[in-house]
Enzyme design. Structure first.
Site, PDB file in Angstrom:
ATOM      1  N   LEU A 163      11.167 -20.153  -3.954  1.00 53.62           N
ATOM      2  CA  LEU A 163      10.286 -19.499  -3.140  1.00 53.62           C
ATOM      3  C   LEU A 163       9.195 -19.400  -4.379  1.00 53.62           C
ATOM      4  O   LEU A 163       9.252 -19.177  -5.505  1.00 53.62           O
ATOM      5  CB  LEU A 163      10.635 -18.014  -2.919  1.00 53.62           C
ATOM      6  CG  LEU A 163       9.488 -16.805  -2.447  1.00 53.62           C
ATOM      7  CD1 LEU A 163      10.284 -16.325  -1.273  1.00 53.62           C
ATOM      8  CD2 LEU A 163       9.081 -16.099  -3.458  1.00 53.62           C
TER       9      LEU A 163
ATOM     10  N   ASP B 114       0.919  -1.241  -0.170  1.00 54.14           N
ATOM     11  CA  ASP B 114      -0.201  -0.047   0.110  1.00 54.14           C
ATOM     12  C   ASP B 114       0.767   1.130  -0.102  1.00 54.14           C
ATOM     13  O   ASP B 114       1.907   1.170   0.610  1.00 54.14           O
ATOM     14  CB  ASP B 114      -1.096  -0.004   1.286  1.00 54.14           C
ATOM     15  CG  ASP B 114      -2.203   0.795   1.061  1.00 54.14           C
ATOM     16  OD1 ASP B 114      -2.434   1.481  -0.047  1.00 54.14           O
ATOM     17  OD2 ASP B 114      -2.714   1.165   2.227  1.00 54.14           O
TER      18      ASP B 114
ATOM     19  N   HIS C 258       3.385   3.182  -8.690  1.00 58.33           N
ATOM     20  CA  HIS C 258       3.164   1.613  -9.028  1.00 58.33           C
ATOM     21  C   HIS C 258       4.035   1.098  -9.725  1.00 58.33           C
ATOM     22  O   HIS C 258       4.362   0.106  -9.456  1.00 58.33           O
ATOM     23  CB  HIS C 258       1.724   1.613 -10.006  1.00 58.33           C
ATOM     24  CG  HIS C 258       0.236   1.940  -9.332  1.00 58.33           C
ATOM     25  ND1 HIS C 258      -0.085   1.459  -8.101  1.00 58.33           N
ATOM     26  CD2 HIS C 258      -0.453   3.175  -9.475  1.00 58.33           C
ATOM     27  CE1 HIS C 258      -0.817   1.725  -7.658  1.00 58.33           C
ATOM     28  NE2 HIS C 258      -1.571   2.754  -8.749  1.00 58.33           N
TER      29      HIS C 258
END
Length: 249
Positions: A136, A25, A42
């Site tokens: 991962l 956020d 972004h």
């Protein structure tokens, strides 16, 4: 850049969370602070995501689930939504090769029917390219909403009951878990040990409501593009000092 973490844990770190969820956020506010359009934030956020993903991989995190776009985010300005939907295309071209080189496996969960074709193709290409990787798992929650996920799961289970595949007595927590979008993850890692939210907001915002029942939470005022390895280490250190009892003494 990551040599410090390759063969050692961050300072004072006793335990490594196996599954970390991140609510990324503050991109828009980060950009506004710099008198730039929200989309600038972004784009910067993708750089932060690559850094945190590679560090997570290096220290032994198994799953990193990132809240990339919620079902509620469609209400944002059209130009911003359009830019966000183009990010997976840029992500595939710029970031996926490095992640693939580091044995990262990419997965996506969320409703795909509203996603533009080019967005969906970029995601599918990334998943296909990295499907055999054993490191991962970078799990994107894209067009994801926790309540919608639970509603969908309840409908699927109800349909199986009506067809006689299941009885009401068969419905357990495991059965519900098996019908959630995180069912694509290894069962042992479906529920986040740690959930991080950046930007100073202190809420889940419909992110993994079922899976986070026993998660530890870490909230920081730092905007996501500024959430670097040092800030991530602070979250990991805080987690390592928590005592997780799971309802026990």
């Amino acid at each position: 850049m990551f040599d410090f973490f390759k063969n050692s844990k961050p300072r004072e770190l006793e335990t490594i969370p196996k599954h970390i969820g991140i609510i990324m956020d503050g991109n828009g506010r980060w950009a506004k602070k710099r008198m730039q359009p929200r989309v600038f934030g972004h784009k910067a956020g993708m750089d932060a995501l690559q850094d945190i993903t590679l560090m997570s991989s290096n220290i032994g995190v198994k799953v990193l689930t990132v809240y990339a776009f919620s079902t509620e985010n469609w209400s944002r300005p059209e130009d911003e939504v359009s830019f966000i939907m183009k990010l997976p295309v840029d992500f595939f071209d710029k970031y996926v090769p490095k992640l693939h080189e580091n044995n990262v496996k990419i997965q996506v969960m969320g409703e795909r029917d509203r996603l533009p074709k080019e967005t969906l193709k970029a995601l599918e290409d990334a998943c296909q390219l990295t499907k055999n990787n054993t490191g991962l798992i970078l799990n994107f929650a894209l067009n994801y909403g926790g309540r919608a996920e639970l509603t969908k799961a309840m409908k699927e289970i109800s349909e199986k009951v009506s067809q006689g595949i299941l009885t009401t007595e068969d419905i357990t927590e495991k059965v519900i878990s098996d019908h959630l979008m995180t069912s694509e993850l290894p069962e042992i890692y479906r529920n986040p040990d740690l959930i991080i939210r950046t930007s100073g907001e202190i809420r889940l915002s419909n992110f993994l409501p079922w899976q986070s029942a026993y998660s530890e939470f870490y909230f920081t005022p730092v905007f996501w593009p500024d959430f670097n390895q040092e800030e991530f280490t602070k979250a990991l250190e805080e987690y390592s000092h928590r005592q997780r009892r799971f309802g026990k003494v």
